[in-house]
Design an enzyme around this catalytic site. Structure first.
Site, PDB file in Angstrom:
ATOM      1  N   VAL A  76      31.682  23.363  33.421  1.00 55.09           N
ATOM      2  CA  VAL A  76      30.482  22.716  32.879  1.00 55.09           C
ATOM      3  C   VAL A  76      30.000  21.801  33.996  1.00 55.09           C
ATOM      4  O   VAL A  76      30.589  20.744  34.243  1.00 55.09           O
ATOM      5  CB  VAL A  76      30.779  21.930  31.593  1.00 55.09           C
ATOM      6  CG1 VAL A  76      29.553  21.145  31.147  1.00 55.09           C
ATOM      7  CG2 VAL A  76      31.227  22.876  30.479  1.00 55.09           C
ATOM      8  N   PRO A  77      28.948  22.193  34.723  1.00 58.36           N
ATOM      9  CA  PRO A  77      28.636  21.591  36.028  1.00 58.36           C
ATOM     10  C   PRO A  77      27.941  20.230  35.972  1.00 58.36           C
ATOM     11  O   PRO A  77      26.773  20.086  36.347  1.00 58.36           O
ATOM     12  CB  PRO A  77      27.732  22.652  36.665  1.00 58.36           C
ATOM     13  CG  PRO A  77      27.022  23.268  35.499  1.00 58.36           C
ATOM     14  CD  PRO A  77      28.029  23.301  34.385  1.00 58.36           C
ATOM     15  N   CYS A  78      28.686  19.215  35.556  1.00 58.20           N
ATOM     16  CA  CYS A  78      28.106  17.869  35.534  1.00 58.20           C
ATOM     17  C   CYS A  78      27.808  17.363  36.942  1.00 58.20           C
ATOM     18  O   CYS A  78      27.042  16.409  37.108  1.00 58.20           O
ATOM     19  CB  CYS A  78      29.027  16.912  34.791  1.00 58.20           C
ATOM     20  SG  CYS A  78      30.728  16.895  35.373  1.00 58.20           S
ATOM     21  N   HIS A  79      28.384  18.012  37.973  1.00 61.91           N
ATOM     22  CA  HIS A  79      28.093  17.599  39.348  1.00 61.91           C
ATOM     23  C   HIS A  79      26.651  17.880  39.741  1.00 61.91           C
ATOM     24  O   HIS A  79      26.146  17.312  40.710  1.00 61.91           O
ATOM     25  CB  HIS A  79      29.048  18.299  40.331  1.00 61.91           C
ATOM     26  CG  HIS A  79      28.958  19.787  40.315  1.00 61.91           C
ATOM     27  ND1 HIS A  79      29.638  20.564  39.393  1.00 61.91           N
ATOM     28  CD2 HIS A  79      28.274  20.668  41.106  1.00 61.91           C
ATOM     29  CE1 HIS A  79      29.370  21.847  39.621  1.00 61.91           C
ATOM     30  NE2 HIS A  79      28.551  21.932  40.658  1.00 61.91           N
ATOM     31  N   ARG A  80      25.967  18.737  38.970  1.00 63.18           N
ATOM     32  CA  ARG A  80      24.563  19.051  39.272  1.00 63.18           C
ATOM     33  C   ARG A  80      23.590  18.030  38.692  1.00 63.18           C
ATOM     34  O   ARG A  80      22.378  18.178  38.836  1.00 63.18           O
ATOM     35  CB  ARG A  80      24.218  20.455  38.747  1.00 63.18           C
ATOM     36  CG  ARG A  80      24.995  21.560  39.436  1.00 63.18           C
ATOM     37  CD  ARG A  80      24.686  22.923  38.872  1.00 63.18           C
ATOM     38  NE  ARG A  80      25.659  23.915  39.340  1.00 63.18           N
ATOM     39  CZ  ARG A  80      25.947  25.047  38.724  1.00 63.18           C
ATOM     40  NH1 ARG A  80      25.313  25.355  37.589  1.00 63.18           N
ATOM     41  NH2 ARG A  80      26.848  25.879  39.219  1.00 63.18           N
TER      42      ARG A  80
END
Length: 201
Positions: free
Chosen positions: A159-163
């Site tokens: 779940v790409p919270c880094h984006r």
């Protein structure tokens, strides 16, 4: 099922290159569901049971590509099996190909609002960055609330919270806002990793 942070990892994989001192990812699954991913230091402390007492053991992450940590030890070096193997395979695909799309079953822990945010994060394309404000506007919420949901994300990368970044910088990552922290360096690494293929298009 919510990940139990005191439960041994179902798998630990080393990461290609380096995350500024982060050597590996610890993975927890529940049956056919991914419930947790943690960034690990080169030496991690895990719990094991000895003579009916729970004690802390230090496990050194070696150069092995993948191995399990079961009851606080990887001495048996048993093959990773079950759903943990599928999670490992997909993460390794991602590190080879930043455009890899995960198809993993995720846990249902978290509030209804957090689930809404995490679902929205999965819609962010590779090599794209949204601000907390962008995400908030799309679900009629506030940037602060979105940031809180990102901080609680149990399965970063998948779940790409880094984006999701701040309007004037990287923002936080996995609960840290310190620009010199390892976690913010990891966030920057992930964004650069995903830029590799995107820059060639």
């Amino acid at each position: 099922m919510e990940a139990d942070i005191n439960r041994p990892f179902d798998a630990v994989i080393t990461v290609p290159g380096t995350f500024s001192g982060i050597a590996a990812l610890g993975i927890r699954v529940d049956n056919n569901t991914l419930v947790g991913i943690e960034f690990l230091d080169p030496e991690i402390s895990v719990l094991e049971t000895r003579a009916n007492k729970t004690v802390t053991t230090t496990v050194t992450i070696t150069g092995n590509t993948r191995h399990p940590v079961n009851q606080g030890t990887n001495k048996n070096n048993k093959p990773i099996t079950g759903y943990a193997k599928e999670v490992v395979n997909q993460l390794e695909h991602y590190f080879k190909d930043p455009d890899w799309c995960f198809t993993l079953n995720l846990g249902k822990d978290g509030t209804a609002f957090q689930q809404r945010v995490w679902k929205k994060l999965q819609d962010i394309p590779h090599n794209k960055k949204y601000t907390y404000g962008d995400v908030a506007k799309s679900i009629s919420s506030s940037p602060r609330a979105v940031g809180g949901a990102c901080r609680s994300n149990p399965v970063p990368i998948v779940v790409p919270c880094h984006r999701v970044v701040a309007a004037n910088g990287l923002g936080g990552f996995c609960g840290s806002k310190n620009k010199k922290s390892k976690k913010l360096q990891i966030k920057q690494w992930l964004l650069e990793h995903e830029k590799k293929d995107g820059a060639r298009r």
